[in-house]
Scaffold this active site. Sequence first.
Site, PDB file in Angstrom:
ATOM      1  N   LYS A  49      10.641  -6.733  -2.636  1.00 49.20           N
ATOM      2  CA  LYS A  49      10.664  -7.978  -3.411  1.00 49.20           C
ATOM      3  C   LYS A  49      11.502  -7.782  -4.673  1.00 49.20           C
ATOM      4  O   LYS A  49      12.302  -8.636  -5.043  1.00 49.20           O
ATOM      5  CB  LYS A  49       9.228  -8.395  -3.784  1.00 49.20           C
ATOM      6  CG  LYS A  49       8.438  -8.926  -2.607  1.00 49.20           C
ATOM      7  CD  LYS A  49       6.958  -9.058  -2.919  1.00 49.20           C
ATOM      8  CE  LYS A  49       6.163  -9.398  -1.660  1.00 49.20           C
ATOM      9  NZ  LYS A  49       4.718  -9.350  -1.846  1.00 49.20           N
ATOM     10  N   GLN A  93      -0.217  -8.727  -5.850  1.00 47.02           N
ATOM     11  CA  GLN A  93      -0.031  -8.113  -4.531  1.00 47.02           C
ATOM     12  C   GLN A  93      -1.388  -7.821  -3.883  1.00 47.02           C
ATOM     13  O   GLN A  93      -2.247  -7.189  -4.499  1.00 47.02           O
ATOM     14  CB  GLN A  93       0.790  -6.821  -4.677  1.00 47.02           C
ATOM     15  CG  GLN A  93       1.128  -6.144  -3.377  1.00 47.02           C
ATOM     16  CD  GLN A  93       2.053  -6.969  -2.474  1.00 47.02           C
ATOM     17  OE1 GLN A  93       2.987  -7.623  -2.938  1.00 47.02           O
ATOM     18  NE2 GLN A  93       1.781  -6.972  -1.191  1.00 47.02           N
ATOM     19  N   ASP A 116       2.786 -17.540  -5.153  1.00 41.87           N
ATOM     20  CA  ASP A 116       2.323 -17.458  -3.765  1.00 41.87           C
ATOM     21  C   ASP A 116       1.619 -18.739  -3.325  1.00 41.87           C
ATOM     22  O   ASP A 116       1.311 -18.907  -2.141  1.00 41.87           O
ATOM     23  CB  ASP A 116       1.334 -16.283  -3.620  1.00 41.87           C
ATOM     24  CG  ASP A 116       2.000 -15.043  -3.044  1.00 41.87           C
ATOM     25  OD1 ASP A 116       3.023 -15.193  -2.348  1.00 41.87           O
ATOM     26  OD2 ASP A 116       1.494 -13.935  -3.282  1.00 41.87           O
TER      27      ASP A 116
END
Length: 282
Positions: A49, A93, A116
């Site tokens: 990422k 994460q 997200d």
Amino acid sequence: MAIILDGKQTAKKITDELKLKVQNLDKKPSLAVIMAGNNPASEVYVKNKEKKALEIGFNSIIKKTDENITKEELLKIIKELNEDDNINAILLQLPLPKHLNEKDFLDKIDPKKDVDGFCSYNLGKLLKNDSPYAIPCTPKGIIRLLDEYNIDIESKIALVIGRSNIVGKPVSILLLNRNSTVIMTHTKTKNLENLTKTADILICAAGKKEMIKKEMIKENAVIIDVGITRDNDGKLKGDVDFNDVKEKTSYITPVPGGIGPMTIAMLMENTYELYKIQKGIK
Ligand code: NAD
């Protein structure tokens, strides 16, 4: 003859366009990733990422913490990032270390920075088809890939295997919002094969290596394989037995090179979109 849905190429197109857009901004969008502990798979994902974010021209901030971080310490990091005007997007994460529960943290991320789209506000907006600030990256990437190949979603029977909050449920809602007839399935579903055989679009997100065989699919089905498992010699495998089903499908995603790169591209797009929302850019 099956057409391969090339996620790698489509993702590149999306990130190349983002790169051009970022060049024209006064200030770079910033993506902060919180990595609690040292799950080896997560470390690889976070590195990928960061690489992509830097390639596009974003700032990338990684907040790596000790495996034993307390709930209070992690909440403090989220609060600081929420309050930092230089941070546009925050990603926690997952999975978290075992002693922590993601439910205690996801709703603490500012919905306008929730890259997200996992907080209740954004998921609720998604459910109501009412402009969430961000849509979960993997489900968004699936729909984008279908659109890229002009695959009709409306009125099709779409069957989703898996009901996780990060893939199965949100992709089912996105399909429903696009007027698909959606069948959601999971481990308690009986006679899965009878249902999968009816699907025009089959989305597999179970994490069960090559569970989908050709007897289970409809002739000319569109197959989206989200699953990622590693076999004994380290090769990545999907939920679909690609070679077995390929000839019976109209379109199919490969693993790797399908939904994986689309997920990262959508993360980058969400970062850029959150930046625009925060800056009031149309
Ligand atoms: P999860 O373990 O949270 O959920 C799996 C779901 O599949 C559950 O709802 C379960 O009920 C269902 N399921 C499992 N076995 C089944 C079976 N035999 N029949 C019917 N349903 C079954 O997983 P997740 O986080 O949603 O991820 C699913 C898979 O997708 C994993 O392999 C994961 O690594 C992969 N994944 C890939 C990406 C990507 O970018 N390509 C992103 C997220 C997840």
